[in-house]
Scaffold this motif. Structure first.
Motif, PDB file in Angstrom:
ATOM      1  N   VAL A   1     -35.632  27.944  31.552  1.00 40.02           N
ATOM      2  CA  VAL A   1     -34.585  28.525  30.694  1.00 40.02           C
ATOM      3  C   VAL A   1     -34.939  28.319  29.224  1.00 40.02           C
ATOM      4  O   VAL A   1     -34.812  29.231  28.407  1.00 40.02           O
ATOM      5  CB  VAL A   1     -33.215  27.884  31.022  1.00 40.02           C
ATOM      6  CG1 VAL A   1     -32.135  28.422  30.088  1.00 40.02           C
ATOM      7  CG2 VAL A   1     -32.839  28.145  32.482  1.00 40.02           C
ATOM      8  N   VAL A   2     -35.399  27.126  28.885  1.00 40.66           N
ATOM      9  CA  VAL A   2     -35.789  26.830  27.503  1.00 40.66           C
ATOM     10  C   VAL A   2     -36.981  27.670  27.077  1.00 40.66           C
ATOM     11  O   VAL A   2     -37.011  28.206  25.959  1.00 40.66           O
ATOM     12  CB  VAL A   2     -36.106  25.326  27.356  1.00 40.66           C
ATOM     13  CG1 VAL A   2     -36.688  25.035  25.981  1.00 40.66           C
ATOM     14  CG2 VAL A   2     -34.859  24.494  27.574  1.00 40.66           C
ATOM     15  N   ALA A   3     -37.984  27.807  27.951  1.00 43.02           N
ATOM     16  CA  ALA A   3     -39.174  28.589  27.621  1.00 43.02           C
ATOM     17  C   ALA A   3     -38.816  30.035  27.321  1.00 43.02           C
ATOM     18  O   ALA A   3     -39.316  30.624  26.344  1.00 43.02           O
ATOM     19  CB  ALA A   3     -40.183  28.513  28.766  1.00 43.02           C
ATOM     20  N   LEU A   4     -37.969  30.628  28.156  1.00 44.07           N
ATOM     21  CA  LEU A   4     -37.581  32.015  27.934  1.00 44.07           C
ATOM     22  C   LEU A   4     -36.754  32.157  26.663  1.00 44.07           C
ATOM     23  O   LEU A   4     -36.920  33.116  25.900  1.00 44.07           O
ATOM     24  CB  LEU A   4     -36.793  32.543  29.132  1.00 44.07           C
ATOM     25  CG  LEU A   4     -36.332  33.997  29.030  1.00 44.07           C
ATOM     26  CD1 LEU A   4     -37.503  34.946  28.774  1.00 44.07           C
ATOM     27  CD2 LEU A   4     -35.568  34.406  30.294  1.00 44.07           C
ATOM     28  N   GLN A   5     -35.871  31.207  26.407  1.00 42.84           N
ATOM     29  CA  GLN A   5     -35.077  31.233  25.179  1.00 42.84           C
ATOM     30  C   GLN A   5     -35.984  31.213  23.949  1.00 42.84           C
ATOM     31  O   GLN A   5     -35.766  31.950  22.980  1.00 42.84           O
ATOM     32  CB  GLN A   5     -34.129  30.031  25.153  1.00 42.84           C
ATOM     33  CG  GLN A   5     -33.361  29.835  23.857  1.00 42.84           C
ATOM     34  CD  GLN A   5     -32.268  30.870  23.668  1.00 42.84           C
ATOM     35  OE1 GLN A   5     -31.957  31.628  24.597  1.00 42.84           O
ATOM     36  NE2 GLN A   5     -31.691  30.933  22.479  1.00 42.84           N
ATOM     37  N   GLU A   6     -37.030  30.372  23.976  1.00 40.36           N
ATOM     38  CA  GLU A   6     -37.948  30.287  22.845  1.00 40.36           C
ATOM     39  C   GLU A   6     -38.738  31.581  22.684  1.00 40.36           C
ATOM     40  O   GLU A   6     -38.974  32.031  21.560  1.00 40.36           O
ATOM     41  CB  GLU A   6     -38.909  29.106  23.050  1.00 40.36           C
ATOM     42  CG  GLU A   6     -39.947  28.935  21.959  1.00 40.36           C
ATOM     43  CD  GLU A   6     -39.355  28.593  20.600  1.00 40.36           C
ATOM     44  OE1 GLU A   6     -40.119  28.626  19.609  1.00 40.36           O
ATOM     45  OE2 GLU A   6     -38.143  28.290  20.516  1.00 40.36           O
TER      46      GLU A   6
ATOM     47  N   SER B   1     -47.974  29.484  23.292  1.00 43.90           N
ATOM     48  CA  SER B   1     -47.094  30.223  22.382  1.00 43.90           C
ATOM     49  C   SER B   1     -45.707  29.609  22.275  1.00 43.90           C
ATOM     50  O   SER B   1     -44.898  30.034  21.440  1.00 43.90           O
ATOM     51  CB  SER B   1     -46.975  31.678  22.843  1.00 43.90           C
ATOM     52  OG  SER B   1     -46.421  31.737  24.149  1.00 43.90           O
ATOM     53  N   ILE B   2     -45.418  28.617  23.120  1.00 44.26           N
ATOM     54  CA  ILE B   2     -44.108  27.936  23.062  1.00 44.26           C
ATOM     55  C   ILE B   2     -44.336  26.431  22.950  1.00 44.26           C
ATOM     56  O   ILE B   2     -43.589  25.631  23.515  1.00 44.26           O
ATOM     57  CB  ILE B   2     -43.247  28.270  24.297  1.00 44.26           C
ATOM     58  CG1 ILE B   2     -43.997  27.921  25.592  1.00 44.26           C
ATOM     59  CG2 ILE B   2     -42.821  29.730  24.299  1.00 44.26           C
ATOM     60  CD1 ILE B   2     -43.115  27.903  26.829  1.00 44.26           C
TER      61      ILE B   2
ATOM     62  N   GLY C   1     -31.743  21.306  27.597  1.00 42.38           N
ATOM     63  CA  GLY C   1     -33.200  21.333  27.598  1.00 42.38           C
ATOM     64  C   GLY C   1     -33.784  20.965  26.257  1.00 42.38           C
ATOM     65  O   GLY C   1     -34.727  20.168  26.168  1.00 42.38           O
ATOM     66  N   PHE C   2     -33.233  21.513  25.194  1.00 47.09           N
ATOM     67  CA  PHE C   2     -33.722  21.192  23.857  1.00 47.09           C
ATOM     68  C   PHE C   2     -33.467  19.725  23.512  1.00 47.09           C
ATOM     69  O   PHE C   2     -34.299  19.080  22.859  1.00 47.09           O
ATOM     70  CB  PHE C   2     -33.079  22.110  22.818  1.00 47.09           C
ATOM     71  CG  PHE C   2     -33.783  23.426  22.655  1.00 47.09           C
ATOM     72  CD1 PHE C   2     -34.862  23.550  21.795  1.00 47.09           C
ATOM     73  CD2 PHE C   2     -33.385  24.541  23.374  1.00 47.09           C
ATOM     74  CE1 PHE C   2     -35.531  24.754  21.637  1.00 47.09           C
ATOM     75  CE2 PHE C   2     -34.043  25.752  23.228  1.00 47.09           C
ATOM     76  CZ  PHE C   2     -35.126  25.858  22.364  1.00 47.09           C
ATOM     77  N   ASP C   3     -32.332  19.188  23.940  1.00 43.97           N
ATOM     78  CA  ASP C   3     -32.048  17.768  23.693  1.00 43.97           C
ATOM     79  C   ASP C   3     -33.069  16.875  24.400  1.00 43.97           C
ATOM     80  O   ASP C   3     -33.539  15.881  23.836  1.00 43.97           O
ATOM     81  CB  ASP C   3     -30.640  17.420  24.179  1.00 43.97           C
ATOM     82  CG  ASP C   3     -29.542  17.940  23.248  1.00 43.97           C
ATOM     83  OD1 ASP C   3     -29.872  18.366  22.121  1.00 43.97           O
ATOM     84  OD2 ASP C   3     -28.368  17.916  23.667  1.00 43.97           O
TER      85      ASP C   3
END
Length: 234
Positions: A84-89, A122-123, A39-41
């Motif tokens: 998944v990326v949003a929650l990780q952030e 916020s993200i 996701g970050f990539d």
């Protein structure tokens, strides 16, 4: 990349490369850390494409600015990867109080993006693709829900950077869904709030999704797709 490259040549090249890399990565992914990395990539790719398009086909200053949250006042439909990326952030950057507010919003079905705080995202650095695609050159049009130049449609080589980016993100999202389907994965779209709530309530969610299970509630159900409040990724 030469500034003489046309926008469409550039976008086709980036989409083709991304499609190949995402396919290879998803075939090997089997845990949450893998999906976070993917996701970050993808989001870094989107940032790079946005910057390059501004060199190839610059757009004038957008009306979008910090404190403008009109398009955030909706429920956002996304591909599961970006939940998944949003929650990780959020886990990385929120303090305890803000994270508790987020959890309360998720269980109370707050009728807007749960990551909207004090009129801002916020993200923002990891916002989903659909959020990156909306743009506006006239704030007054935003007020009536025209988040981009709808009447002009597909602008081809003549489009400016903001419009070309929207096209890129639309195509990329659809290619990701095609790849997921080919691998037997549930593609969504699903509401961001529903997906994040599921991730919090069921720690095994990502591994189950990667194994091909339909783990997210309402992904294929009419209760999600037909909601009048949804901002669809198309």
């Amino acid at each position: 990349m030469s500034v003489e490259t046309s926008p469409l040549q550039y976008l086709r090249m980036k989409i083709g490369k991304a499609e190949s890399e995402i396919t290879i990565f998803l075939k090997k992914a089997n845990r949450e850390a893998d999906l976070v990395r993917l996701g970050f990539d993808i989001l870094r790719l989107c940032d790079d494409v946005a910057a390059q398009l501004q060199q190839i086909s610059p757009s004038k200053a957008q009306a979008c600015r910090e404190g403008c949250d009109l398009c955030c006042r909706n429920l956002i439909q996304i591909n599961p990867i970006f939940a998944v990326v949003a929650l990780q952030e959020a886990r990385r950057s929120f303090d305890e109080e803000q994270f508790e507010v987020l959890k309360e919003r998720l269980v109370s079905d707050t009728p807007h993006c749960p990551f909207l705080f004090d009129g801002r995202c916020s993200i923002y650095s990891v916002r989903p693709l659909v959020c990156r695609g909306y743009y506006n050159l006239d704030f007054e049009l935003c007020k009536i829900g025209d988040y981009y130049e709808k009447d002009s449609g597909y602008q081809g080589q003549d489009g400016h950077a903001a419009h070309q980016l929207m096209i890129f993100l639309f195509v990329l999202e659809n290619r990701i869904e095609t790849i997921e389907k080919s691998l037997g994965l549930d593609t969504g779209p699903i509401f961001l709030n529903v997906a994040v709530r599921t991730l919090l309530e069921r720690p095994e969610t990502v591994e189950a999704w990667l194994s091909g299970q339909k783990i997210f509630p309402g992904v294929s159900g009419n209760e999600v797709v037909d909601s009048a409040n949804a901002v669809k990724t198309a």
